[in-house]
Design a protein around this motif. Structure first.
Motif, PDB file in Angstrom:
ATOM      1  N   ALA A  30      19.350  50.715  49.158  1.00 31.23           N
ATOM      2  CA  ALA A  30      18.079  51.328  48.782  1.00 31.23           C
ATOM      3  C   ALA A  30      18.283  52.825  48.648  1.00 31.23           C
ATOM      4  CB  ALA A  30      17.008  51.025  49.820  1.00 31.23           C
ATOM      5  N   GLU A  31      17.716  53.403  47.596  1.00 30.66           N
ATOM      6  CA  GLU A  31      17.892  54.827  47.307  1.00 30.66           C
ATOM      7  C   GLU A  31      16.540  55.468  46.979  1.00 30.66           C
ATOM      8  OE1 GLU A  31      20.453  58.213  46.833  1.00 30.66           O
ATOM      9  OE2 GLU A  31      20.880  56.165  47.546  1.00 30.66           O
ATOM     10  N   GLU A  32      16.209  56.516  47.716  1.00 34.77           N
ATOM     11  CA  GLU A  32      14.989  57.266  47.417  1.00 34.77           C
ATOM     12  C   GLU A  32      15.286  58.271  46.312  1.00 34.77           C
ATOM     13  OE1 GLU A  32      12.916  58.969  50.691  1.00 34.77           O
ATOM     14  OE2 GLU A  32      13.244  57.226  51.990  1.00 34.77           O
ATOM     15  N   VAL A  33      14.593  58.130  45.193  1.00 34.12           N
ATOM     16  CA  VAL A  33      14.828  59.002  44.047  1.00 34.12           C
ATOM     17  C   VAL A  33      13.659  58.831  43.079  1.00 34.12           C
ATOM     18  CG1 VAL A  33      16.194  57.237  42.829  1.00 34.12           C
ATOM     19  CG2 VAL A  33      16.502  59.640  42.243  1.00 34.12           C
ATOM     20  N   MET A  34      13.388  59.837  42.288  1.00 32.57           N
ATOM     21  CA  MET A  34      12.323  59.800  41.294  1.00 32.57           C
ATOM     22  C   MET A  34      10.959  59.521  41.917  1.00 32.57           C
ATOM     23  SD  MET A  34      14.418  57.785  38.254  1.00 32.57           S
ATOM     24  CE  MET A  34      13.018  57.775  37.127  1.00 32.57           C
ATOM     25  N   GLY A  35      10.770  59.953  43.158  1.00 34.51           N
ATOM     26  CA  GLY A  35       9.483  59.788  43.805  1.00 34.51           C
ATOM     27  C   GLY A  35       9.189  58.384  44.274  1.00 34.51           C
ATOM     28  N   THR A  36      10.192  57.520  44.299  1.00 30.54           N
ATOM     29  CA  THR A  36       9.996  56.140  44.739  1.00 30.54           C
ATOM     30  C   THR A  36      11.301  55.647  45.358  1.00 30.54           C
ATOM     31  OG1 THR A  36       9.175  53.961  44.036  1.00 30.54           O
ATOM     32  CG2 THR A  36      10.669  55.115  42.513  1.00 30.54           C
ATOM     33  N   LEU A  85      20.771  57.719  38.582  1.00 30.37           N
ATOM     34  CA  LEU A  85      19.340  57.850  38.865  1.00 30.37           C
ATOM     35  C   LEU A  85      18.976  59.274  39.269  1.00 30.37           C
ATOM     36  CD1 LEU A  85      18.659  54.542  40.837  1.00 30.37           C
ATOM     37  CD2 LEU A  85      17.974  55.078  38.488  1.00 30.37           C
ATOM     38  N   HIS A  86      19.817  59.888  40.094  1.00 28.00           N
ATOM     39  CA  HIS A  86      19.537  61.267  40.496  1.00 28.00           C
ATOM     40  C   HIS A  86      19.657  62.220  39.305  1.00 28.00           C
ATOM     41  CE1 HIS A  86      18.926  60.940  44.832  1.00 28.00           C
ATOM     42  NE2 HIS A  86      19.821  59.956  44.818  1.00 28.00           N
ATOM     43  N   ARG A  87      20.593  61.932  38.411  1.00 26.94           N
ATOM     44  CA  ARG A  87      20.708  62.757  37.218  1.00 26.94           C
ATOM     45  C   ARG A  87      19.475  62.594  36.334  1.00 26.94           C
ATOM     46  NH1 ARG A  87      21.825  67.451  35.170  1.00 26.94           N
ATOM     47  NH2 ARG A  87      22.353  67.372  32.932  1.00 26.94           N
ATOM     48  N   VAL A  88      18.972  61.377  36.209  1.00 23.25           N
ATOM     49  CA  VAL A  88      17.749  61.142  35.438  1.00 23.25           C
ATOM     50  C   VAL A  88      16.590  61.948  36.022  1.00 23.25           C
ATOM     51  CG1 VAL A  88      15.986  59.404  34.901  1.00 23.25           C
ATOM     52  CG2 VAL A  88      18.398  58.882  34.529  1.00 23.25           C
ATOM     53  N   ASP A  89      16.497  61.969  37.337  1.00 23.74           N
ATOM     54  CA  ASP A  89      15.440  62.740  37.990  1.00 23.74           C
ATOM     55  C   ASP A  89      15.570  64.222  37.659  1.00 23.74           C
ATOM     56  OD1 ASP A  89      13.186  63.056  39.575  1.00 23.74           O
ATOM     57  OD2 ASP A  89      14.343  63.274  41.420  1.00 23.74           O
ATOM     58  N   SER A  93      12.338  64.927  35.282  1.00 21.30           N
ATOM     59  CA  SER A  93      11.204  65.172  36.168  1.00 21.30           C
ATOM     60  C   SER A  93      10.240  66.205  35.582  1.00 21.30           C
ATOM     61  CB  SER A  93      11.684  65.659  37.536  1.00 21.30           C
ATOM     62  OG  SER A  93      10.573  66.023  38.341  1.00 21.30           O
ATOM     63  N   THR A  94       8.953  65.853  35.564  1.00 22.20           N
ATOM     64  CA  THR A  94       7.933  66.813  35.123  1.00 22.20           C
ATOM     65  C   THR A  94       7.472  67.685  36.279  1.00 22.20           C
ATOM     66  OG1 THR A  94       6.200  65.163  35.511  1.00 22.20           O
ATOM     67  CG2 THR A  94       7.125  65.295  33.279  1.00 22.20           C
ATOM     68  N   TYR A  95       7.959  67.398  37.480  1.00 20.30           N
ATOM     69  CA  TYR A  95       7.600  68.198  38.656  1.00 20.30           C
ATOM     70  C   TYR A  95       8.592  69.329  38.906  1.00 20.30           C
ATOM     71  CZ  TYR A  95       4.418  64.360  39.634  1.00 20.30           C
ATOM     72  OH  TYR A  95       3.423  63.414  39.542  1.00 20.30           O
ATOM     73  N   ARG A  96       9.739  69.253  38.248  1.00 25.34           N
ATOM     74  CA  ARG A  96      10.750  70.293  38.397  1.00 25.34           C
ATOM     75  C   ARG A  96      10.627  71.267  37.223  1.00 25.34           C
ATOM     76  NH1 ARG A  96      16.395  67.794  40.647  1.00 25.34           N
ATOM     77  NH2 ARG A  96      15.527  66.284  42.119  1.00 25.34           N
ATOM     78  N   GLU A  97      10.378  72.513  37.525  1.00 19.89           N
ATOM     79  CA  GLU A  97      10.216  73.510  36.473  1.00 19.89           C
ATOM     80  C   GLU A  97      11.495  73.710  35.674  1.00 19.89           C
ATOM     81  OE1 GLU A  97       7.455  75.254  35.434  1.00 19.89           O
ATOM     82  OE2 GLU A  97       6.399  73.798  36.698  1.00 19.89           O
ATOM     83  N   ASP A  98      12.657  73.448  36.321  1.00 20.93           N
ATOM     84  CA  ASP A  98      13.926  73.678  35.645  1.00 20.93           C
ATOM     85  C   ASP A  98      14.507  72.431  34.999  1.00 20.93           C
ATOM     86  OD1 ASP A  98      14.482  72.345  37.991  1.00 20.93           O
ATOM     87  OD2 ASP A  98      16.281  73.517  38.473  1.00 20.93           O
ATOM     88  N   SER A  99      13.776  71.311  35.012  1.00 19.09           N
ATOM     89  CA  SER A  99      14.304  70.102  34.368  1.00 19.09           C
ATOM     90  C   SER A  99      14.331  70.307  32.860  1.00 19.09           C
ATOM     91  CB  SER A  99      13.448  68.885  34.708  1.00 19.09           C
ATOM     92  OG  SER A  99      12.225  68.904  33.986  1.00 19.09           O
ATOM     93  N   GLN A 100      15.192  69.553  32.194  1.00 19.62           N
ATOM     94  CA  GLN A 100      15.280  69.690  30.742  1.00 19.62           C
ATOM     95  C   GLN A 100      13.971  69.306  30.061  1.00 19.62           C
ATOM     96  OE1 GLN A 100      18.799  67.828  29.079  1.00 19.62           O
ATOM     97  NE2 GLN A 100      20.125  68.696  30.651  1.00 19.62           N
ATOM     98  N   VAL A 101      13.294  68.287  30.576  1.00 19.86           N
ATOM     99  CA  VAL A 101      12.029  67.872  29.970  1.00 19.86           C
ATOM    100  C   VAL A 101      10.955  68.946  30.152  1.00 19.86           C
ATOM    101  CG1 VAL A 101      10.083  66.288  30.296  1.00 19.86           C
ATOM    102  CG2 VAL A 101      12.376  65.387  29.903  1.00 19.86           C
ATOM    103  N   SER A 102      10.906  69.567  31.321  1.00 19.28           N
ATOM    104  CA  SER A 102       9.932  70.645  31.528  1.00 19.28           C
ATOM    105  C   SER A 102      10.224  71.820  30.597  1.00 19.28           C
ATOM    106  CB  SER A 102       9.965  71.114  32.983  1.00 19.28           C
ATOM    107  OG  SER A 102       9.463  70.114  33.849  1.00 19.28           O
ATOM    108  N   ARG A 103      11.485  72.171  30.461  1.00 17.14           N
ATOM    109  CA  ARG A 103      11.863  73.276  29.580  1.00 17.14           C
ATOM    110  C   ARG A 103      11.626  72.916  28.111  1.00 17.14           C
ATOM    111  NH1 ARG A 103      17.679  75.264  30.707  1.00 17.14           N
ATOM    112  NH2 ARG A 103      16.916  77.015  29.426  1.00 17.14           N
TER     113      ARG A 103
END
Length: 266
Positions: A18-24, A49-53, A57-67
């Motif tokens: 079990a791995e905690e990642v991506m808020g779940t 999975l951690h790389r995907v996060d 992630s829309t919660y991380r200001e520095d994520s590629q999706v946020s940028r």
């Protein structure tokens, strides 16, 4: 939400993690395979999975999706997976006539597809490593390949949204080499699904939609889109999709399902 249910372990050997990642929590149940290959696949899946996060992630200001959403990057500047996910999301939007969307209040937000896509990709790593069976559960949405043991299929319990602790159905993967189960609804996270037409919380007669399909990427998208549509339109649309079955539960405790759903129960 759903949980993979395997019969009592005999052979082949099982590896669980079990791995905690991506808020779940992502849980892995892997059967068979060469131990070294299984361990390598698990390490790769968890790191992936951690790389995907980090990227999505829309919660991380520095994520590629946020940028990307702020216009600081182009899709070409991002990891190739960003273009892949956005292309899949565009296909989901077209197929659902806009009921699935990656826009949230005018801002890019692909989280509605990322979790299912990431869990499916993780499961594929194990299938490629030669295991006899794998189930990856990403926050209640499950992708399965192979079998947990000879002559016994994977089974998934679908939680009853109106009766905490109870099951609305048990889905069986008998007769297929891959199957996914995804649920969208209000039982676990409240009213969080958005109506793309209004940009506001979807107001429907549904409390849960569970979709069964070969790929979790699509099952996750279709469950979200059908929930936003409501029970009548959602059921009609799901019936039109190939290789898809579904269970819909309304706030009035009415159960509706696609015609072929009974073949997947057991």
């Amino acid at each position: 939400m759903a949980d993979a249910v395997a019969e009592p372990a005999e052979t082949p050997a099982a590896v669980r993690h079990a791995e905690e990642v991506m808020g779940t929590v992502f849980s892995f149940d892997v059967r068979g395979g060469e131990p070294g290959a299984v361990r390598a696949a698990l390490d790769e899946a968890v790191a992936g999975l951690h790389r995907v996060d980090e990227v999505f992630s829309t919660y991380r200001e520095d994520s590629q999706v946020s940028r990307l959403a702020r216009g600081e990057l182009t899709v070409a500047d991002c990891d190739p997976e960003v273009a892949e996910v956005l292309e899949l999301a565009a296909e989901a939007e077209r197929s659902s006539d806009g009921w699935f969307s990656t826009r949230y209040r005018g801002r890019l937000d692909p989280t509605g597809i990322v979790k299912g896509w990431a869990a499916e990709r993780a499961a594929r790593r194990f299938a490629a490593a030669g295991v006899s069976g794998v189930s990856v559960n990403g926050g209640g949405d499950v992708q399965m390949f192979g079998v947990p043991e000879p002559h016994r299929p994977w089974r998934v319990g679908v939680a009853d949204p109106l009766r905490p602790g109870g099951l609305a159905a048990v889905v069986s993967a008998a007769g297929v080499d891959r199957l996914a189960v995804a649920t969208s609804g209000t039982a676990e996270r409240g009213a969080h699904i958005v109506d793309p037409r209004t940009g506001r919380t979807a107001v429907t007669d549904l409390v849960a939609v569970t979709v069964i399909a070969p790929r979790l990427t699509w099952a996750d998208c279709w469950a979200t889109a059908a929930f936003a549509m409501g029970s009548r339109a959602g059921l009609s649309w799901l019936e039109s999709l190939p290789d898809v079955e579904a269970l819909l539960i309304t706030a009035g405790d009415e159960v509706r399902c696609t015609e072929g759903l009974p073949t997947r129960l057991g």
